[in-house]
Scaffold this motif. Structure first.
Motif, PDB file in Angstrom:
ATOM      1  N   CYS A 252     -24.741  -0.581 -39.688  1.00  0.00           N
ATOM      2  CA  CYS A 252     -24.278   1.090 -40.096  1.00  0.00           C
ATOM      3  C   CYS A 252     -24.030   1.923 -38.791  1.00  0.00           C
ATOM      4  N   ASN A 253     -23.062   2.920 -38.726  1.00  0.00           N
ATOM      5  CA  ASN A 253     -22.994   4.293 -38.155  1.00  0.00           C
ATOM      6  C   ASN A 253     -23.812   5.383 -38.655  1.00  0.00           C
ATOM      7  N   ARG A 254     -23.739   5.897 -40.226  1.00  0.00           N
ATOM      8  CA  ARG A 254     -24.371   6.697 -40.216  1.00  0.00           C
ATOM      9  C   ARG A 254     -25.692   6.201 -41.835  1.00  0.00           C
ATOM     10  N   ILE A 255     -27.039   6.058 -40.768  1.00  0.00           N
ATOM     11  CA  ILE A 255     -28.533   6.527 -41.917  1.00  0.00           C
ATOM     12  C   ILE A 255     -29.288   7.249 -42.505  1.00  0.00           C
ATOM     13  N   GLY A 256     -29.161   6.936 -43.971  1.00  0.00           N
ATOM     14  CA  GLY A 256     -30.267   8.169 -44.243  1.00  0.00           C
ATOM     15  C   GLY A 256     -31.156   8.187 -45.378  1.00  0.00           C
ATOM     16  N   VAL A 257     -32.559   9.301 -45.078  1.00  0.00           N
ATOM     17  CA  VAL A 257     -33.261   8.970 -44.642  1.00  0.00           C
ATOM     18  C   VAL A 257     -34.278   9.768 -45.622  1.00  0.00           C
ATOM     19  N   ALA A 258     -34.980   8.987 -46.808  1.00  0.00           N
ATOM     20  CA  ALA A 258     -35.642   9.820 -47.360  1.00  0.00           C
ATOM     21  C   ALA A 258     -36.845   9.746 -48.045  1.00  0.00           C
ATOM     22  N   ALA A 259     -38.012  10.063 -47.805  1.00  0.00           N
ATOM     23  CA  ALA A 259     -39.283  11.083 -48.287  1.00  0.00           C
ATOM     24  C   ALA A 259     -40.107  11.104 -49.822  1.00  0.00           C
ATOM     25  N   GLY A 260     -40.744  10.067 -50.192  1.00  0.00           N
ATOM     26  CA  GLY A 260     -41.765  10.933 -51.265  1.00  0.00           C
ATOM     27  C   GLY A 260     -42.830  11.884 -50.574  1.00  0.00           C
ATOM     28  N   ALA A 261     -43.227  12.640 -51.532  1.00  0.00           N
ATOM     29  CA  ALA A 261     -43.953  13.556 -51.561  1.00  0.00           C
ATOM     30  C   ALA A 261     -45.230  13.227 -51.370  1.00  0.00           C
ATOM     31  N   SER A 262     -45.583  11.986 -50.956  1.00  0.00           N
ATOM     32  CA  SER A 262     -47.076  11.575 -49.966  1.00  0.00           C
ATOM     33  C   SER A 262     -46.815  10.635 -49.271  1.00  0.00           C
ATOM     34  N   THR A 263     -45.640  10.799 -48.800  1.00  0.00           N
ATOM     35  CA  THR A 263     -44.628   9.582 -47.656  1.00  0.00           C
ATOM     36  C   THR A 263     -45.598  10.251 -46.021  1.00  0.00           C
TER      37      THR A 263
END
Ligand code: F3S
Length: 294
Positions: A252-263
């Motif tokens: 993949c060329n477009r990768i998203g990253v999300a993280a929780g409030a405790s990460t």
């Protein structure tokens, strides 16, 4: 060239960051074992690191001796816990999130006026149990609009657990209004959760692959995973660097990253660095400062 998009709101919320900073300061200040009443946050990496530094998690006040140093985590506790702390001559490190402490003040004042408190939230969640402890455990607790009990009180003083979805709160208020209850409504939901969910959704809509970072036991991270999966089927849960699906990432060329409030920030940086084929300095990864660094 890969494009990595990090969700605008991701990683430690204000309350968690403060709690960890207070625990770290306590480790530096006191030359003895420190107790945390319940895990400081739902992230094993962070709690393991703190444990190595002498912070031991206890589940009951009986587990800490007289004169001990005890941390109250961001979820807060009921009034009785402070009384026990005084009886046992504990040094308290109070990391109750100010947004939760505000609910305690509201509930205590309402209870003193003889009002019936209703908490919208999960009865088993420590935050809700702590709030209930400021009105003598007399609150009515409602988890969803199907479980509203019959209530004698005509007037209800309503607060919400800080992390519940706004829609759930509003639905329950509607139901209570249908029952012709007179309500004093306090909007106590914290924006950190909502912001993380919104920006996770926005990011998931723009990418080919989405990584949701955090501990599998963290309910706010699990929620982000569900939201992401809805908008990007190619979503992966990454609890530690070993979970990074490198083969999929390569496609993949477009990768998203999300993280929780405790990460912790160090996991976010490590994952991004791995995908960018950069490496972080070892000492940065090992420093607790990296957990809070934004
Ligand atoms: Fe506090 Fe909101 Fe975090 S209530 S602990 S800042 S989710």
């Amino acid at each position: 060239m890969k494009e990595i998009i990090r969700a605008d709101h991701s990683g430690f919320c204000f309350g968690v960051r403060e709690a960890i900073a207070k625990a770290e300061a306590a480790v530096r200040e006191y030359d003895k074992r420190i107790y945390s009443y319940g895990p400081l946050i739902h992230n094993k990496q962070v709690t393991d690191r703190l444990e190595k530094k002498g912070v031991r998690v206890i589940e009951s006040p009986d587990e800490a001796e007289c004169g001990a140093v005890v941390i109250i985590r961001s979820h807060g506790v009921g009034k009785r816990f402070y009384e026990i702390a005084e009886e046992k001559n504990w040094t308290l490190i109070d990391a109750t999130c100010p947004f939760v402490a505000r609910i305690h003040d509201l509930v205590r004042a309402a209870d003193e006026k003889g009002e019936q408190v209703l908490i919208v939230g999960d009865a088993n969640h420590p935050e809700v149990q702590g709030i209930n402890g400021w009105c003598g455990n007399s609150a009515i607790i409602v988890g969803n609009s199907q479980t509203i009990p019959d209530m004698e009180a005509e007037h209800l003083f309503v607060v919400a657990q800080t992390t519940i979805p706004k829609r759930l709160f509003e639905g329950i208020l509607e139901e209570l209004k249908k029952q012709r209850k007179e309500l004093s409504v306090n909007h106590t939901i914290c924006s950190a959760t909502e912001n993380r969910q919104q920006s996770c959704m926005k990011t998931a809509q723009q990418v080919e692959l989405m990584l949701v970072l955090g501990d599998r036991k963290s309910s706010n991270t699990k929620k982000l995973y569900d939201i992401s999966k809805k908008y990007c089927n190619n979503t992966y849960f990454v609890e530690n660097i070993e979970d990074l699906p490198l083969k999929e990432v390569e496609k993949c060329n477009r990768i998203g990253v999300a993280a929780g409030a405790s990460t912790p920030e160090c996991l976010i940086k490590e994952v991004i660095a791995n995908m960018s084929e950069n490496t972080l300095e070892n000492n940065e990864m090992n420093s607790m400062d990296a957990l809070m660094d934004e």
